[in-house]
Design a protein around this motif. Sequence first.
Motif, PDB file in Angstrom:
ATOM      1  N   UNK A   1       6.043   1.031   3.183  1.00  0.00           N
ATOM      2  CA  UNK A   1       6.173   0.393   4.505  1.00  0.00           C
ATOM      3  C   UNK A   1       6.839  -0.970   4.463  1.00  0.00           C
ATOM      4  N   UNK A   2       6.962  -1.563   3.290  1.00  0.00           N
ATOM      5  CA  UNK A   2       7.685  -2.827   3.203  1.00  0.00           C
ATOM      6  C   UNK A   2       9.116  -2.648   3.654  1.00  0.00           C
ATOM      7  N   UNK A   3       9.638  -1.471   3.408  1.00  0.00           N
ATOM      8  CA  UNK A   3      11.047  -1.249   3.740  1.00  0.00           C
ATOM      9  C   UNK A   3      11.197  -0.424   5.013  1.00  0.00           C
TER      10      UNK A   3
ATOM     11  N   UNK B   1       1.635   4.131   0.285  1.00  0.00           N
ATOM     12  CA  UNK B   1       1.191   3.379   1.447  1.00  0.00           C
ATOM     13  C   UNK B   1       1.362   1.875   1.259  1.00  0.00           C
ATOM     14  N   UNK B   2       1.186   1.423   0.054  1.00  0.00           N
ATOM     15  CA  UNK B   2       1.280  -0.005  -0.205  1.00  0.00           C
ATOM     16  C   UNK B   2       2.736  -0.450  -0.294  1.00  0.00           C
ATOM     17  N   UNK B   3       3.551   0.434  -0.819  1.00  0.00           N
ATOM     18  CA  UNK B   3       4.882   0.007  -1.211  1.00  0.00           C
ATOM     19  C   UNK B   3       5.944   0.315  -0.160  1.00  0.00           C
TER      20      UNK B   3
ATOM     21  N   UNK C   1     -10.493   2.667  -3.359  1.00  0.00           N
ATOM     22  CA  UNK C   1      -9.275   2.085  -3.927  1.00  0.00           C
ATOM     23  C   UNK C   1      -8.450   1.453  -2.818  1.00  0.00           C
ATOM     24  N   UNK C   2      -8.360   2.141  -1.698  1.00  0.00           N
ATOM     25  CA  UNK C   2      -7.636   1.566  -0.565  1.00  0.00           C
ATOM     26  C   UNK C   2      -8.255   0.236  -0.146  1.00  0.00           C
ATOM     27  N   UNK C   3      -9.578   0.221  -0.102  1.00  0.00           N
ATOM     28  CA  UNK C   3     -10.267  -1.007   0.274  1.00  0.00           C
ATOM     29  C   UNK C   3      -9.959  -2.146  -0.681  1.00  0.00           C
ATOM     30  N   UNK C   4      -9.929  -1.811  -1.973  1.00  0.00           N
ATOM     31  CA  UNK C   4      -9.712  -2.882  -2.944  1.00  0.00           C
ATOM     32  C   UNK C   4      -8.343  -3.513  -2.762  1.00  0.00           C
ATOM     33  N   UNK C   5      -7.423  -2.751  -2.221  1.00  0.00           N
ATOM     34  CA  UNK C   5      -6.087  -3.303  -2.040  1.00  0.00           C
ATOM     35  C   UNK C   5      -5.930  -3.938  -0.672  1.00  0.00           C
ATOM     36  N   UNK C   6      -7.011  -4.008   0.064  1.00  0.00           N
ATOM     37  CA  UNK C   6      -6.906  -4.600   1.391  1.00  0.00           C
ATOM     38  C   UNK C   6      -7.546  -5.973   1.359  1.00  0.00           C
ATOM     39  N   UNK C   7      -7.548  -6.602   2.488  1.00  0.00           N
ATOM     40  CA  UNK C   7      -8.152  -7.929   2.597  1.00  0.00           C
ATOM     41  C   UNK C   7      -9.351  -7.840   3.512  1.00  0.00           C
TER      42      UNK C   7
ATOM     43  N   UNK D   1      -0.039   4.275  -3.522  1.00  0.00           N
ATOM     44  CA  UNK D   1       1.125   3.449  -3.847  1.00  0.00           C
ATOM     45  C   UNK D   1       2.172   3.566  -2.755  1.00  0.00           C
TER      46      UNK D   1
ATOM     47  N   UNK E   1      -3.254   8.519  -6.228  1.00  0.00           N
ATOM     48  CA  UNK E   1      -2.691   7.233  -6.639  1.00  0.00           C
ATOM     49  C   UNK E   1      -1.287   7.077  -6.074  1.00  0.00           C
TER      50      UNK E   1
END
Lengths: 177, 637, 448
Positions: free
Chosen positions: A41-43, A37-39, A80-86, A35, A31
């Motif tokens: 790279x924004x910065x 990976x999702x969070x 889970x990664x897929x669910x957070x993707x488009x 997180x 998890x």
Amino acid sequence: MSEYTERLLTSPSRKNQSDRLRLVWLIIIPLIAILFQVYVPRFVSFLSYLELPLLITVHFALGRRGPIASVFYGMSIGLVQDSLSHQPIGMFGIVKTLVGYFAASVSQRFDVENPIVTFILSFFFYFFHQFFYWVLARALLGEAMIFDPQQTLLFGLLNAAVALPLFHILDKLKVAA
Amino acid sequence: MTHPDREEERQLSANRLLRDDTKFASGKIAFFQYVMVAIFLFLVTGFWDLQIRYPEVYQERAERNSIKSIPVLAPRGKILDRDGRVIVDNHSSFSLFLSREDLKMEHLKPIAEGLSLDYDALVARVHRFQTRGAPQYEPIMIKDELTPAELAFVESHKDPDTFPELEVIHVQRRLYPRDGLAAHAIGYVGEVSEVELNTPEFARFHQGDVIGKDGIERQYNDTLMGVDGQRRVEVDSFGNQRRLPEDEDKDKEAVPGKNLQLTIDLDLQAVAELAMENRRGAVVAIDPRNGEVLAMVSRPAFDPNLFASRIRSKDWKELIDNKDHPLLNRAIQAQQAPGSTFKPMMALAGLETGVINDNFIIHCPGGATFYNHYYACHLKGGHGTVELHKGIVQSCDVFFYNVGNRLGIDRIAEYADKVGLGHKTGIDLPHEAEGIVPSTKWKIRNFREKWYAGETISVAIGQGATTVTPIQLANYVGGLAIGGMWFQPHMTKETPIPPARRVEFNPDNIRKVIDGMYGVVNEGGTGGRARIPGIEVCGKTGTAQLASREVLKSAKAAGENMKANAWFVGFAPRDNPEIVVAALWENGEEGPWVAPIVRDVLKAYFDKKVRLGEPRPQIAGIPRLLTPTAASEPANP
Amino acid sequence: MDFFLSRYRNLTVLLIVIVAQLLLIAYQVKSNKDVPLIRVWAVTAVTPVEQGLELVRRYTWGFVEDYFVLLGVRSQNEKLQHENGQLKIENHYLKSELSTADRAQALSVFQAHSPSKTVAARVIGNGTGANSKVVFVDRGSTSGIESGMAVVTPDGIVGKVVDAYPMASLVMLVTDPTFAAGVISQKNRVRGTLKGLGQTKCLVDYAQNEEKVDEGEWFYTSGDDRIFPRGFPVGQVTSVHNGKTFKEIYLTPSGMQGGVEEVLIMLQGEHLQIPDSESATPGYKILPAPTESAGEVPQPTGQSSVLTTDADRLREQYKQSGEAQHRGFGEGFVAPDFTKIQGIRASTPAATNPPPPSGTQPSRDRQEAQPKPGSAAAADAPAKASVPSTASAPAPPKPKPRPTAPILVTDPTDADPDAVPPPAPKTEKPAKPPGSGVPPSRPPSGNQ
């Protein structure tokens, strides 16, 4: 039912406490990786190439776990990664399922404690992961993705380099648990 | 009995063998595992291709390769006027389709809302498609000619998350002038039809090709039509198209059609169109010196833009059922009795054959009797003493009855043929009509009857069976005006045309006829309305009865429009003519009334020269029949 | 078979798992439907953590700036920033209305306009996945977010909501390859469709080659797409050249510069909705057409309405000339005078044969048949007449269109947006829930 859970259920009650802790870690660590990976790279956009969830999967599978457990572990992380993707759910799922399976079968043949082997395997599986994802995206979705081998090799090295200390920490955690 | 040693030995070796076997087998099994996985994946991809990406139901997307070639339609060449101004253009047109495989009925409401469509009509349309049993892949056309605003709406909503059923198709569509300007000359385009594909002329086209159907568009289709190209795009399983940069090299460029420059002069065309508004008929302007068609108008006209997309059956029916026949190109297809515009030819024939000369004078009391039949002159009171010049200027029928009677039908036919009547001019437009110049042979051929001399009398004034088309009339007078030389009328500058057809006439005879036509306009003749101060306009009016007087009466009673057709043909300047204009006004009643149409076209021609700084044609220096007006207005610098 | 299954148990499980997932993808691809449940679970699980992370990040960074001292200032600052963003948006509308002649009417139009509410949201994560450009924001359907809503910052548009989960939403950014929006250029009102390319730049498609677009020119939303309200800045043109069929205009989206952190999601005042829209499709938002409601300056380009060729224009000249001489054509005894006709020169040299692809478009808004002598240069008078050229205050290089860059396309007298005192917002402010630091509904682990 996976070997892992079987073992969990059949383990002596004395070890229950520590096993429960281990189970919690097994959930929390991926998890955190996702997180991250999702969070992050924004910065620091460069870090978007760091596939922590993949490394976690590889680490799990290399830990001499049964292939079936690794298959399910990889699949869950991927989904889970897929669910957070488009994109359709299952793309990362399939890739990480395969990674889990192969990593587990490889672990029975190699000395996975050896850092050099770890490095090479992480590198290999990163490449495998990226390549297979690309194949899937093209074959299943027909997406016009571009696969750049050079770039992938480079990021493979990066991921492998991160894998060494990461695996070390994870091993420590395991021992602590 | 066997030796125990041997037995043991054999067992041992068997054991060893067995052990070796297992070892060998476990390696094999591992290998086998991987092979299985590989084969399995291979099979899965194949299965996927067949079942998910290429199911036969989706025929349209059956070739939904990840790489798809999209045809890039080559734009047709533009059609330009002689100065390079655009007559026919192309414009980008977007049509919206609903792909039925992705269609969700609950999306229709917001789609209708976003495009300001009637929701109920849209739903009904979709239902109609579904109940009709149209193939699933056939998309439903929803809206044609999307505005930029509608396009923005569709583009921003057709992503897979929103309304994936929206599909936009971009085509280059023909843009014709409005109000049917030059519609007949230019023609229109349309999709090649099933029937046409089976004819040799169209065999090289493919289903769905847009080709010229009429007029210039048809005649010069090969020039105007380009070669379609191809564009490669990647299509994903959701139907999204994406473009990869590396594909650009593999694109096949569409080769646009070539522009076609016509001989039409838009200035003249515009004036002629305006002059013919609300009239039925045609105007043709030709440069007699080379046969270039400067203007070609036919009214009533149709809107070729209706054909530019796919013409609606309602519109088509309207055009077909209209009793004025708007699709008819009257300039080359209207075959009408020429009336008195026939007379210059008659005069020339008379002079050339010698049946009349300068001393030939008749008396016109308002009519004359030939072969026991009374033939009236258009002027009831009569023209009195009439010689050739007055005969043409006043358009005296009795004079030409006499000329015709002396010539006889076959000599009339011979000269009519010489000046280009009775057969196609050969203009580069489809479906030109021939017109009729009757003769004894013609009558036998068509009616199996012998010619009666009395019939010649009507033919002599351009009535009877005689018919001409406006282009023939312009062509005949133009060739006469330049001294007996006929160039094939043509619409484009590039087309090679056969050399001029020269007929040896006595120049003096031609001179006399032209002087007469000058008098028609400038000496109180029937064409006075065509006078342009400062320009020596020559011309001839024509009023062609549609039937004999008795028939007319009964037809009028029946409420039919039986007013005579009005003709005028004029050219200018008198010497070295540059332009000849013929105008037909169907049911225009009186020839003189149509003269202003020709005058305005001529004026447009010469005024344009003034604007461009070209000198007006000098009035001939020889003081023949010099009119005060011509003298009072000197040539413009 | 039993033997096989037990012997190759691992392999069998692997194959079953993979086939299951393949079927899952197959279902999604074939039906074009999502599997919402899994996503909702995942997103809902991840969102609070992300929000927590975000919270931690902001406060740790605040710590560096001496959190304790500046706490008050900071929150106030935040509040002001929200408010400022809100005001900028209000300003857009206000200025557009002030520019219309009738101020009283303008105000009423503004009132009809202003209720388009916004909700402030914070970007809490990137979407995973390779090709798409999506982000998660921390407001979801519980805050009234629906898919199809516009996401903006005061600097420009950011994207649109494609999925609304209870506590979070997925926003497709303008740079996503499937993104599109209707845009219009500031100076010449060139309409086009903005398309994402998957890179930092975006393409403006469907603008005719004949039309004039300059580098550095601003594009604004046109409202045509019915997602974004008209008049929001989109970006500045970085390069422009003629393409095969359409102009190729590239711009950098101004709302995306320097990363996106805080965004406004455009909810909509109920009275702005099309009467019966909510009954038809709950969950998808379509704005009313811009022209109906926006009391706009009439569109000078009239792009769609009438396409003409040289032939039409020339005939119009002759017709007007005839009318000026009070005579019909082909009538009467006197020849008309055509020497004053202005004439039309060939727009394409007749010789150049294969026309440049640009030429495939009719040159439509040049020279609207004005037979006035002397105005020979009319051919160049572009159709922008009604926009008094703004003097185009030498567009500032800054991405922010604030001080001098004209904020709204409809504003001809753009002097200084900040100088325009916004009278309405005061009364308007209570109606606007977001913007302030105290939004009405907060997610559980909100950032307060």
